[in-house]
Motif scaffolding. Structure first.
Motif, PDB file in Angstrom:
ATOM      1  N   ARG A   1       4.870 -12.506 -28.103  1.00 25.93           N
ATOM      2  CA  ARG A   1       5.310 -11.308 -27.382  1.00 25.93           C
ATOM      3  C   ARG A   1       5.409 -10.111 -28.320  1.00 25.93           C
TER       4      ARG A   1
ATOM      5  N   GLU B   1       1.971  -8.713 -28.749  1.00 22.60           N
ATOM      6  CA  GLU B   1       1.581  -7.995 -27.531  1.00 22.60           C
ATOM      7  C   GLU B   1       2.230  -6.615 -27.483  1.00 22.60           C
TER       8      GLU B   1
ATOM      9  N   ASP C   1       0.531  -4.322 -29.911  1.00 25.33           N
ATOM     10  CA  ASP C   1      -0.789  -3.961 -29.398  1.00 25.33           C
ATOM     11  C   ASP C   1      -0.717  -2.957 -28.246  1.00 25.33           C
ATOM     12  N   ALA C   2       0.437  -2.859 -27.597  1.00 29.86           N
ATOM     13  CA  ALA C   2       0.596  -1.929 -26.473  1.00 29.86           C
ATOM     14  C   ALA C   2       0.845  -0.492 -26.938  1.00 29.86           C
TER      15      ALA C   2
ATOM     16  N   HIS D   1       7.850   0.452 -22.463  1.00 29.08           N
ATOM     17  CA  HIS D   1       7.582  -0.759 -23.254  1.00 29.08           C
ATOM     18  C   HIS D   1       8.870  -1.342 -23.836  1.00 29.08           C
TER      19      HIS D   1
ATOM     20  N   TYR E   1       6.628  -2.275 -33.628  1.00 28.40           N
ATOM     21  CA  TYR E   1       6.090  -1.509 -32.500  1.00 28.40           C
ATOM     22  C   TYR E   1       6.375  -0.013 -32.686  1.00 28.40           C
TER      23      TYR E   1
END
Length: 196
Positions: free
Chosen positions: A71, A74, A77-78, A87, A138
């Motif tokens: 996760r 992911e 990558d978002a 997000h 992130y």
């Protein structure tokens, strides 16, 4: 279960049984007998796979941390898609599912378990520390893309989001917060740094 009958994926069955006990009865009810009874196996099965009960619990926590790694990738990558607040809201809501909240309670309530987990997570609360690192990764990606202010203190923002999220979700017995409540907290924490 009769002696001599093989159990497939005994570790996973024991982990799943421990989660059910945690969710139903809380960390104080978790014992080797409770887990093996829930799993429908003899107590010796647990001790065949783990040195002792705290070793079992430490592996349970590490296994659940490992499940969040996908996760985290992911989420990173978002970066550059959707909204930063969206997000982060989704990530916190997913992170603080009932099992994770119960595991955090378990870790904070057992000194020997925390001591064992210090070998792999030397600071903070295991699971939450790894989640903060994922959020920081992130946020760094979003900062590189210019969607977060270049001077944003990511190393403070990530744990602030985790702490705020934990306060929202920590009541194991109460209602889970609505998505809008989580979004408001994320928006407040991210305040002046989002540049979307």
């Amino acid at each position: 279960m009769p002696t001599g009958v093989a159990i497939r994926d005994a570790r996973e069955q024991l982990f799943d049984a421990a989660e059910r006990v945690l969710l139903r009865d809380g960390p104080s009810a978790l014992s080797s007998r409770a887990v093996t009874t829930e799993a429908g196996c003899a107590k010796g099965v647990l001790h065949r796979h783990f040195d002792d009960f705290d070793a079992f619990l430490a592996e349970l926590v590490r296994d659940r941390i490992a499940r969040t790694d996908g996760r985290a990738a992911e989420l990173r990558d978002a970066a550059g898609t959707g909204t930063v607040v969206g997000h982060l809201t989704e990530a916190l809501t997913e992170l603080f599912g009932p099992v994770a909240v119960a595991i955090v309670g378990l870790v904070t309530s057992r000194d020997e378990l925390r001591a064992r987990l210090r070998r792999t997570t030397p600071a903070g609360i295991p699971l939450l520390t790894e989640a903060a690192a994922a959020l920081a990764s992130y946020l760094a990606a979003e900062r590189e893309l210019g969607r977060i202010a270049p001077d944003a203190d990511i190393d403070s923002l990530a744990p602030t989001l985790i702490g705020s999220g934990h306060l929202l979700f920590a009541d194991r017995m109460g209602e889970r917060p609505e998505g809008e409540a989580v979004r408001r907290v994320v928006a407040a924490v991210m305040g002046g740094v989002v540049r979307e």
